[in-house]
Design a protein around this motif. Structure first.
Motif, short mmCIF file in Angstrom:
data_model
loop_
_atom_site.label_atom_id
_atom_site.label_comp_id
_atom_site.label_asym_id
_atom_site.label_seq_id
_atom_site.Cartn_x
_atom_site.Cartn_y
_atom_site.Cartn_z
N ARG A 266 0.76 -1.27 0.07
CA ARG A 266 -0.06 0.04 -0.05
C ARG A 266 0.70 1.24 -0.11
O ARG A 266 1.89 1.41 0.74
N ARG A 267 0.77 2.16 -0.80
CA ARG A 267 1.55 3.38 -1.04
C ARG A 267 0.47 4.74 -1.09
O ARG A 267 -0.74 4.60 -1.39
N TYR A 268 1.20 5.73 -0.27
CA TYR A 268 0.31 7.01 -0.38
C TYR A 268 1.40 7.85 -0.87
O TYR A 268 2.27 8.26 -0.57
N GLY A 269 1.15 8.10 -2.25
CA GLY A 269 2.09 9.08 -3.19
C GLY A 269 3.28 8.15 -3.05
O GLY A 269 3.37 7.01 -3.53
N PRO A 270 4.32 8.92 -2.65
CA PRO A 270 5.72 8.49 -3.05
C PRO A 270 6.15 7.65 -1.79
O PRO A 270 7.18 6.93 -1.76
N VAL A 271 5.30 7.42 -0.70
CA VAL A 271 5.67 6.73 0.48
C VAL A 271 4.94 5.41 0.40
O VAL A 271 3.64 5.14 0.20
N THR A 272 5.77 4.26 0.73
CA THR A 272 5.24 2.91 0.68
C THR A 272 4.97 2.43 2.19
O THR A 272 6.01 2.49 2.97
N ALA A 273 3.98 2.34 2.79
CA ALA A 273 3.42 2.27 4.01
C ALA A 273 3.49 0.71 4.40
O ALA A 273 3.81 0.31 5.43
N VAL A 274 3.26 -0.12 3.38
CA VAL A 274 3.44 -1.61 3.43
C VAL A 274 3.84 -2.17 2.17
O VAL A 274 3.33 -1.92 1.25
N HIS A 275 4.96 -3.06 2.51
CA HIS A 275 5.52 -3.54 1.31
C HIS A 275 5.46 -5.04 1.27
O HIS A 275 6.16 -5.61 2.34
N ASP A 276 4.64 -5.65 0.50
CA ASP A 276 4.86 -7.03 0.19
C ASP A 276 4.77 -8.14 1.46
O ASP A 276 5.55 -8.81 1.98
N VAL A 277 3.63 -7.95 2.31
CA VAL A 277 3.38 -8.33 3.60
C VAL A 277 2.28 -9.42 3.37
O VAL A 277 1.20 -9.18 2.78
N SER A 278 2.61 -10.47 3.95
CA SER A 278 1.66 -11.95 3.74
C SER A 278 1.39 -12.11 5.29
O SER A 278 2.32 -12.51 5.96
N VAL A 279 0.24 -12.45 5.60
CA VAL A 279 -0.34 -12.98 7.03
C VAL A 279 -1.58 -13.62 6.73
O VAL A 279 -2.62 -13.31 6.12
#
Length: 469
Positions: A266-279
């Motif tokens: 999940r990205r907000y503009g240039p910021v990636t808040a969550v990257h390739d998370v599996s749960v």
């Protein structure tokens, strides 16, 4: 002359029993430069005291007594004069940073409004420098983003910058570190102390109070129960949190899958808040999500609850239907409709299942829900504006439980609660898991989570690593 002088202060909220005022005959004196804390159980009147000093009580509240700030009487002042005092004479760090921000404006606008509301312009670079000073990385770029793209902890730090911008003679700090991890809490409160004269700190964190306040006022049911030096009153130390019995939890390793996230980004503009998370979360287990402020915890929770769509990856929620997933938001006040009485808020999830309780029956159901979360005696006809933030949090939890969800996603569910109430809510969440509900809890309180979570997901800069609880 005192920085704050309170004499015989009594407050009765509109529609409430005058025999049970929110505050009753409260006295308090804080000298210039003094450091006082107000402590007590959730709902004891701490936030009401702050609202009274700021002139922010709801219309119809009956107030008697005297409140003088820097020698000037506050009670009875017209709103234009109160606005001139707020920020310059009375600094304020609210417990609810999201409610303090305009969601349509940037965080930078929120901070600079501390100057503009007084027809002033901040010095060049001041906003970015102050945000960087409270641990906001790449502060100039982050200031151009909107509040919903910030974590609660980050936004709380920005609100501290705004509330202490002018070094006021008195600063009121209402749970200023409730959404911050322990590593940042002391640094941020030290900043509040440096940027203000006298300090009135409201907090449930007794260890924090012992480190940052010289004197303590203890409230109990709106009355002063005790006052004195912090080292004497808090010498016994704060209550500790013991482990919660997890033996009755069902289906930890092999329960039915309630939610599965795969490769979530999940990205907000240039910021990636969550990257390739599996749960994967199964029926009957409690998954803890921990990490520093801004690490992506709340964003992951919103993705798992289906409140946001991932930019990459998938979220599967088998068997989803009305009430299948219920959230408990980090911002409890904004999550309650301020126009509705509590009974309507609490029975609304029942309507999703086709139930239609009305009148006395609806109020009786609501009263039972309030009792379950430790709010016995609260009138179901009250409005959210008459509640403390901690009480509002418990109402939000009760509403979520009313739906009997398959998945409960709770973001900082105990951050605004005193130790005893937080213990009760912790036990309630564990019992919910024991009944078969999957529970995802986001928190910075690792010690508490270790007592009742089955697994822990540690977030760092948007990535996740799973460990046993």
């Amino acid at each position: 002359m005192s920085a704050l002088s309170v004499r015989g202060l009594t407050v009765v909220y509109p529609g409430c029993d005058p025999a049970r005022p929110a505050l009753h005959d409260v006295d308090l004196d804080i000298p210039p430069g003094g450091r006082w804390a107000v402590v007590g159980r959730s709902g004891c009147g701490k936030t009401t005291l702050v609202r009274t000093i700021l002139g922010l009580l709801p219309p119809g509240a009956v107030v008697t007594g005297s409140v003088r700030v820097d020698g000037r009487e506050i009670l009875g002042l017209p709103e234009p004069e109160l606005r001139r005092l707020r920020g310059r004479t009375i600094g304020y760090v609210p417990q609810d940073p999201f409610a303090a921000c305009d969601p349509l404006r940037t965080v930078g606008h929120h901070v600079t409004s501390a100057w503009r509301s007084h027809r002033m312009v901040p010095p060049p670079g001041r906003v970015a420098a102050d945000l960087a000073g409270v641990g906001i990385d790449d502060a100039a770029r982050c200031a151009a983003r909107h509040p919903h793209t910030w974590s609660g902890g980050m936004l709380q730090r920005a609100t501290i910058v705004a509330g202490t911008a002018h070094g006021p003679p008195l600063t009121l700090a209402d749970e200023p570190t409730s959404a911050l991890d322990a590593e940042l809490a002391d640094d941020v409160l030290n900043l509040v102390r440096r940027c203000s004269g006298a300090l009135l700190l409201v907090s449930h964190d007794l260890a924090l109070v012992a480190r940052h306040a010289g004197h303590v006022l203890v409230l109990d049911d709106g009355r002063v129960a005790e006052r004195g030096p912090a080292d004497r009153l808090l010498s016994a130390g704060p209550a500790t949190t013991g482990p919660v019995d997890r033996s009755s939890a069902r289906g930890r390793p092999d329960g039915a899958v309630v939610v599965r996230g795969t490769g979530l980004t999940r990205r907000y503009g240039p910021v990636t808040a969550v990257h390739d998370v599996s749960v994967t979360v199964r029926a009957g287990e409690v998954l803890a999500v921990v990490g520093r402020s801004g690490s992506g915890k709340s964003t992951l929770a919103r993705l798992l609850a289906g409140m946001e769509r991932p930019d990459a990856g998938t979220v599967e929620i088998p068997g989803a239907g009305p009430g299948h997933v219920m959230p408990v938001f980090q911002d409890p006040v904004a999550s309650l409709d301020r126009r509705w009485p509590l009974w309507r808020t609490l029975t609304e999830p029942l309507r999703a299942r086709g139930e239609r309780p009305r009148g006395a029956a609806a109020r009786a159901i609501a009263a039972g829900m309030l009792d379950r979360v430790g709010l016995a005696g609260i009138d179901p006809d009250r409005r959210p504006a008459t509640l403390s933030v901690g009480q509002a949090q418990r109402v939000a939890i009760a509403r979520a439980l009313a739906a009997r969800p398959a998945l409960l996603v709770a973001d900082e569910p105990t951050a605004s609660l005193d130790v005893a109430t937080a213990d009760a809510i912790t036990a309630l969440l564990r019992s919910l898991a024991a009944s078969g509900t999957a529970v995802v809890v986001v928190s910075h309180d690792r010690e508490r989570l270790a007592g009742y979570a089955d697994r822990t997901l540690v977030m760092r800069d948007g990535t996740a690593e799973e460990t046993d609880a």
